[in-house]
Design an enzyme around this catalytic site. Structure first.
Site, short mmCIF file in Angstrom:
data_model
loop_
_atom_site.label_atom_id
_atom_site.label_comp_id
_atom_site.label_asym_id
_atom_site.label_seq_id
_atom_site.Cartn_x
_atom_site.Cartn_y
_atom_site.Cartn_z
CB CYS A 1 -0.88 -0.01 1.26
SG CYS A 1 -1.60 1.61 1.64
CD GLU B 1 -2.63 -1.02 -4.33
OE1 GLU B 1 -1.64 -0.69 -5.03
OE2 GLU B 1 -2.57 -1.14 -3.10
#
Length: 257
Positions: A5, A124
């Site tokens: 992440c 993302e």
């Protein structure tokens, strides 16, 4: 895919965050950007975290909001020539949930230095099929967030790096990742490990051993929405609310016969 992440957004002022979760605000006044919205948080940025610490050895630990560098620096890293950490390895912005108790970089923090990383949501990038010419296609960015706009809290670890004298200790942290679930798995195979409020105290407690159940339990993503956003987020130089605006749909391709 990479298990990471690597970018997120946070717009809540640390003082308001502390008030909301009944914590002591130790972030306000420590840096000019502490209370400013950051729509494109990148590694090495200073971010607000939530920890639980003692004021005195025998008192009850209390929640505190503290600023930390995103990218954990293990305490055994040696100082460099400039007095800062001589950390030539990769930035430890993420820690895999299945390795935090065994990795030399994270196992010390996993014992008693666990934190929460609050955010509005995270970005993302979904890989796109390569084009006919064999060229690698650009990835499509998505923003994952709660459907009610509330803050999400990610499990993290933190560390104190103590440099040579005349330098202040450096606090740093990492965000724990786990296997993506539900619709999120269609964008990326990893996601931050979200923790529900009922699990915060158990996770943060500096006097208790880490509950392994919190690391292996699949996150509850029923309240998480996905939003395709502009490729403006690809550059860390871009940092504004326009990064969260839903992307314009691709124009329909029309072939003339």
């Amino acid at each position: 895919m990479e298990s990471m992440c690597g970018r997120f957004a946070v717009t809540t002022d640390p003082a308001l965050l502390a008030q909301k979760i009944k914590a002591i605000d130790e972030a306000t006044g420590t840096t000019e950007r502490a209370g400013e919205p950051n729509y494109n948080v990148a590694p090495t940025a200073s971010i607000a975290t939530v920890v639980s610490r003692h004021s005195e050895p025998e008192d009850e630990p209390t929640r505190r909001v503290r600023l930390m560098r995103w990218g954990l620096i293990p305490p055994w890293v040696k100082p460099g020539a400039d007095g800062g950490p001589d950390n030539k390895g990769p930035l430890l912005i993420n820690a895999r949930a299945d390795k935090v108790t065994t990795s030399p970089a994270f196992r010390g923090s996993a014992k008693s230095k666990r934190c929460l990383v609050p955010m509005d949501g995270w970005y993302e990038w979904r890989p796109n099929p390569d084009n006919a010419a064999g060229k690698k296609a650009a990835k499509t960015p998505f923003f994952m967030h709660r459907d009610d706009g509330d803050t999400v809290f990610m499990a993290g670890l933190w560390s104190v790096w103590k440099p040579a004298k005349d330098y202040a200790p450096l606090l740093s942290c990492t965000i724990i990742t786990t296997d993506a679930v539900g619709e999120l798995a269609g964008v990326h195979d990893r996601m931050p490990l979200m923790l529900a409020e009922k699990d915060w105290d158990a996770w943060l407690n500096p006097d208790a051993e880490l509950d392994p159940e919190l690391l292996v339990r699949p996150p509850d993503v029923r309240d998480i929405e996905l939003r395709q956003v502009s490729t403006l987020v690809n550059s860390v130089r871009n940092n504004g609310p326009e990064l969260l605006v839903p992307a314009e749909p691709e124009p329909e391709q029309i072939t003339l016969l």
